[in-house]
Design a protein around this motif. Structure first.
Motif, PDB file in Angstrom:
ATOM      1  N   HIS A   1     -25.214  29.398  15.557  1.00  0.00           N
ATOM      2  CA  HIS A   1     -25.917  30.686  15.532  1.00  0.00           C
ATOM      3  C   HIS A   1     -25.833  31.304  14.140  1.00  0.00           C
ATOM      4  CE1 HIS A   1     -27.428  34.508  17.062  1.00  0.00           C
ATOM      5  NE2 HIS A   1     -26.382  35.122  16.539  1.00  0.00           N
ATOM      6  N   GLU A   2     -24.666  31.242  13.537  1.00  0.00           N
ATOM      7  CA  GLU A   2     -24.467  31.785  12.193  1.00  0.00           C
ATOM      8  C   GLU A   2     -25.325  31.049  11.166  1.00  0.00           C
ATOM      9  OE1 GLU A   2     -22.907  34.004   8.984  1.00  0.00           O
ATOM     10  OE2 GLU A   2     -22.747  34.367  11.149  1.00  0.00           O
ATOM     11  N   ALA A   3     -25.371  29.724  11.267  1.00  0.00           N
ATOM     12  CA  ALA A   3     -26.170  28.939  10.336  1.00  0.00           C
ATOM     13  C   ALA A   3     -27.645  29.322  10.423  1.00  0.00           C
ATOM     14  CB  ALA A   3     -25.982  27.448  10.608  1.00  0.00           C
ATOM     15  N   GLU A   4     -28.137  29.541  11.640  1.00  0.00           N
ATOM     16  CA  GLU A   4     -29.534  29.962  11.790  1.00  0.00           C
ATOM     17  C   GLU A   4     -29.767  31.322  11.157  1.00  0.00           C
ATOM     18  OE1 GLU A   4     -31.857  27.767  15.339  1.00  0.00           O
ATOM     19  OE2 GLU A   4     -30.913  29.676  15.856  1.00  0.00           O
ATOM     20  N   LEU A   5     -28.826  32.253  11.340  1.00  0.00           N
ATOM     21  CA  LEU A   5     -28.969  33.576  10.737  1.00  0.00           C
ATOM     22  C   LEU A   5     -29.056  33.478   9.220  1.00  0.00           C
ATOM     23  CD1 LEU A   5     -26.418  35.742  12.777  1.00  0.00           C
ATOM     24  CD2 LEU A   5     -28.904  35.849  12.887  1.00  0.00           C
ATOM     25  N   ARG A   6     -28.308  32.551   8.650  1.00  0.00           N
ATOM     26  CA  ARG A   6     -28.239  32.399   7.191  1.00  0.00           C
ATOM     27  C   ARG A   6     -29.317  31.474   6.635  1.00  0.00           C
ATOM     28  NH1 ARG A   6     -23.504  33.293   4.213  1.00  0.00           N
ATOM     29  NH2 ARG A   6     -22.070  34.707   5.276  1.00  0.00           N
ATOM     30  N   GLY A   7     -30.036  30.781   7.505  1.00  0.00           N
ATOM     31  CA  GLY A   7     -30.956  29.764   7.020  1.00  0.00           C
ATOM     32  C   GLY A   7     -30.212  28.620   6.381  1.00  0.00           C
ATOM     33  N   ALA A   8     -29.036  28.297   6.942  1.00  0.00           N
ATOM     34  CA  ALA A   8     -28.146  27.283   6.375  1.00  0.00           C
ATOM     35  C   ALA A   8     -28.132  26.038   7.249  1.00  0.00           C
ATOM     36  CB  ALA A   8     -26.721  27.845   6.255  1.00  0.00           C
ATOM     37  N   SER A   9     -27.578  24.967   6.706  1.00  0.00           N
ATOM     38  CA  SER A   9     -27.336  23.767   7.502  1.00  0.00           C
ATOM     39  C   SER A   9     -25.959  23.885   8.156  1.00  0.00           C
ATOM     40  CB  SER A   9     -27.397  22.519   6.625  1.00  0.00           C
ATOM     41  OG  SER A   9     -26.390  22.573   5.614  1.00  0.00           O
TER      42      SER A   9
ATOM     43  N   MET B   1     -26.012  26.196  -5.086  1.00  0.00           N
ATOM     44  CA  MET B   1     -25.323  25.550  -3.979  1.00  0.00           C
ATOM     45  C   MET B   1     -26.121  25.752  -2.688  1.00  0.00           C
ATOM     46  SD  MET B   1     -21.394  26.147  -2.645  1.00  0.00           S
ATOM     47  CE  MET B   1     -21.684  27.846  -2.137  1.00  0.00           C
ATOM     48  N   THR B   2     -26.384  24.669  -1.994  1.00  0.00           N
ATOM     49  CA  THR B   2     -27.102  24.746  -0.727  1.00  0.00           C
ATOM     50  C   THR B   2     -26.264  25.482   0.298  1.00  0.00           C
ATOM     51  OG1 THR B   2     -28.184  22.646  -1.189  1.00  0.00           O
ATOM     52  CG2 THR B   2     -28.223  23.420   1.081  1.00  0.00           C
ATOM     53  N   SER B   3     -26.895  26.386   1.035  1.00  0.00           N
ATOM     54  CA  SER B   3     -26.178  27.162   2.035  1.00  0.00           C
ATOM     55  C   SER B   3     -25.775  26.266   3.198  1.00  0.00           C
ATOM     56  CB  SER B   3     -27.065  28.310   2.532  1.00  0.00           C
ATOM     57  OG  SER B   3     -26.356  29.158   3.379  1.00  0.00           O
ATOM     58  N   GLN B   4     -24.502  26.334   3.559  1.00  0.00           N
ATOM     59  CA  GLN B   4     -23.975  25.464   4.618  1.00  0.00           C
ATOM     60  C   GLN B   4     -22.837  26.153   5.348  1.00  0.00           C
ATOM     61  OE1 GLN B   4     -23.185  20.977   4.151  1.00  0.00           O
ATOM     62  NE2 GLN B   4     -21.139  21.837   3.918  1.00  0.00           N
ATOM     63  N   VAL B   5     -22.769  25.948   6.645  1.00  0.00           N
ATOM     64  CA  VAL B   5     -21.661  26.421   7.468  1.00  0.00           C
ATOM     65  C   VAL B   5     -20.929  25.193   7.999  1.00  0.00           C
ATOM     66  CG1 VAL B   5     -21.007  27.660   9.568  1.00  0.00           C
ATOM     67  CG2 VAL B   5     -22.845  28.556   8.099  1.00  0.00           C
ATOM     68  N   THR B   6     -19.623  25.153   7.809  1.00  0.00           N
ATOM     69  CA  THR B   6     -18.805  24.031   8.271  1.00  0.00           C
ATOM     70  C   THR B   6     -17.963  24.479   9.456  1.00  0.00           C
ATOM     71  OG1 THR B   6     -18.677  23.040   6.067  1.00  0.00           O
ATOM     72  CG2 THR B   6     -16.975  22.406   7.623  1.00  0.00           C
ATOM     73  N   VAL B   7     -17.852  23.619  10.465  1.00  0.00           N
ATOM     74  CA  VAL B   7     -17.029  23.931  11.631  1.00  0.00           C
ATOM     75  C   VAL B   7     -16.126  22.746  11.951  1.00  0.00           C
ATOM     76  CG1 VAL B   7     -18.862  23.192  13.221  1.00  0.00           C
ATOM     77  CG2 VAL B   7     -17.049  24.681  14.058  1.00  0.00           C
ATOM     78  N   GLY B   8     -14.869  23.041  12.281  1.00  0.00           N
ATOM     79  CA  GLY B   8     -13.928  22.000  12.657  1.00  0.00           C
ATOM     80  C   GLY B   8     -13.993  21.725  14.150  1.00  0.00           C
TER      81      GLY B   8
ATOM     82  N   GLU C   1     -30.262  23.064  21.536  1.00  0.00           N
ATOM     83  CA  GLU C   1     -30.274  24.520  21.545  1.00  0.00           C
ATOM     84  C   GLU C   1     -30.907  25.097  20.282  1.00  0.00           C
ATOM     85  OE1 GLU C   1     -26.226  25.605  22.065  1.00  0.00           O
ATOM     86  OE2 GLU C   1     -26.105  24.888  24.139  1.00  0.00           O
ATOM     87  N   HIS C   2     -30.812  24.357  19.176  1.00  0.00           N
ATOM     88  CA  HIS C   2     -31.319  24.836  17.888  1.00  0.00           C
ATOM     89  C   HIS C   2     -32.124  23.709  17.238  1.00  0.00           C
ATOM     90  CE1 HIS C   2     -28.424  28.223  18.109  1.00  0.00           C
ATOM     91  NE2 HIS C   2     -27.591  27.311  18.604  1.00  0.00           N
ATOM     92  N   PRO C   3     -33.331  23.436  17.728  1.00  0.00           N
ATOM     93  CA  PRO C   3     -34.088  22.262  17.272  1.00  0.00           C
ATOM     94  C   PRO C   3     -34.459  22.282  15.797  1.00  0.00           C
ATOM     95  CG  PRO C   3     -35.427  23.669  18.691  1.00  0.00           C
ATOM     96  CD  PRO C   3     -34.031  24.162  18.807  1.00  0.00           C
ATOM     97  N   SER C   4     -34.520  23.449  15.198  1.00  0.00           N
ATOM     98  CA  SER C   4     -34.891  23.519  13.777  1.00  0.00           C
ATOM     99  C   SER C   4     -33.693  23.465  12.844  1.00  0.00           C
ATOM    100  CB  SER C   4     -35.687  24.800  13.513  1.00  0.00           C
ATOM    101  OG  SER C   4     -34.884  25.944  13.749  1.00  0.00           O
ATOM    102  N   LEU C   5     -32.480  23.432  13.399  1.00  0.00           N
ATOM    103  CA  LEU C   5     -31.265  23.491  12.588  1.00  0.00           C
ATOM    104  C   LEU C   5     -30.911  22.101  12.051  1.00  0.00           C
ATOM    105  CD1 LEU C   5     -28.911  25.257  11.574  1.00  0.00           C
ATOM    106  CD2 LEU C   5     -27.715  24.736  13.720  1.00  0.00           C
ATOM    107  N   GLU C   6     -30.643  22.013  10.761  1.00  0.00           N
ATOM    108  CA  GLU C   6     -30.198  20.760  10.149  1.00  0.00           C
ATOM    109  C   GLU C   6     -28.706  20.591  10.413  1.00  0.00           C
ATOM    110  OE1 GLU C   6     -29.558  18.790   5.711  1.00  0.00           O
ATOM    111  OE2 GLU C   6     -30.982  20.444   5.964  1.00  0.00           O
TER     112      GLU C   6
END
Length: 291
Positions: free
Chosen positions: A24-32, A1-8, A73-78
């Motif tokens: 910020h959390e997604a970057e820490l995890r290397g997640a989208s 499963m691809t690592s992903q953080v979901t926000v409402g 703020e997070h240019p590398s974040l998907e």
């Protein structure tokens, strides 16, 4: 499963803080990062919207503007965006079913009153078995402008008499991502025969406390081996568990509590300890479902 953080997202300052924390959390995890707007999230949205077309444009604007800000703020974040329909608690739970966690905003009422966790937030926690993180809106007293707390420990409340693998896995992972100390708290009360005259039973109380501390060390041992870089600080203290967790949570980067997965004809339950910590902790609170 691809690592992903979901926000409402609902257009409120609280959900904006949740989105910044989630990025910020997604970057820490290397997640989208998945930004989700649930239709009818608010009974009274921040802007008056009366027609279906206006509501559609309003929701799309929330998603677009938030995504644009976070990409700067997070240019590398998907980052992806989407709208979901249906009862908000069910829709958000379904949207996060393949995510590492679901992040929601909660309105802060100050250091005494703590969170105001609305029906959607409480309902979503009860409906999903994914970890749900509640993030307070940023304010000058306790939260920085970007919604991400300063470096601090991860605090986990542990009931050593219940299954704890899911909770400890999440807590150790979070501490590892942050290079933070993990404080593990177990609050307990003396057995009734001892509690009436604790001064007369100091030796017995110390023996009970030592036994509980030993049991906690045995539970934590395999996790220490799995996460050798995480510094662990176990605390076995006399007192109500929620109060002990909240006391330890001062200045924490994240507080982790568990809730048992219980299904009944009367619906699901979050549990009194998780409920108290959710409503009174200043730091973000992760609620982790376990059997």
């Amino acid at each position: 499963m691809t690592s992903q953080v979901t926000v409402g997202l609902d257009g409120s300052p609280e959900s904006a803080s949740a989105a910044r924390w989630a990025a910020h959390e997604a970057e820490l995890r290397g997640a989208s990062l998945d930004l989700v707007h649930a239709e009818e999230w608010l009974e009274n949205p921040p802007l008056p919207v009366s027609t279906t077309e206006e509501r559609r444009r309003w929701a799309e604007g929330i998603l677009r503007d938030t995504a644009d800000e976070l990409r700067r703020e997070h240019p590398s974040l998907e980052i992806s965006t989407r709208k979901v329909g249906g009862l908000p608690s069910l829709a958000l739970a379904a949207a996060a079913k393949n995510s590492d966690m679901l992040v929601l905003g909660s309105r802060g009422l100050g250091t005494i009153a703590g969170f105001l966790v609305g029906s959607t937030g409480s309902g979503t926690i009860a409906e999903t078995e994914r970890p749900v993180v509640l993030v307070r809106s940023a304010d000058r007293l306790v939260n920085p402008p970007n919604g991400v707390p300063e470096q601090g420990p991860v605090v986990a409340g542990l009931d050593i008499h219940q299954a704890s693998d899911r909770l400890l896995a999440f807590a150790f992972e979070e501490a590892s991502h942050r290079d933070a100390t993990l404080v593990v708290v177990h609050g307990w009360f003396p057995p009734p025969p001892l509690s009436y005259a604790p001064a007369l039973d100091a030796g017995v109380l110390a023996e009970v406390a030592h036994g509980l501390a030993t049991e906690m060390d045995e539970i934590l041992g395999p996790w220490r081996d799995t996460f050798p870089s995480v510094t662990v600080e176990p605390r076995v203290t006399i007192g109500q568990a929620a109060i002990q967790i909240l006391d330890a949570a001062t200045g924490a980067a994240l507080v982790v509590v568990g809730r048992r997965i219980r299904r009944s004809a009367y619906g699901t339950h979050i549990g009194p300890i998780a409920h108290a910590v959710m409503h009174h902790a200043i730091s973000p609170v992760a609620v982790v479902a376990h059997s």
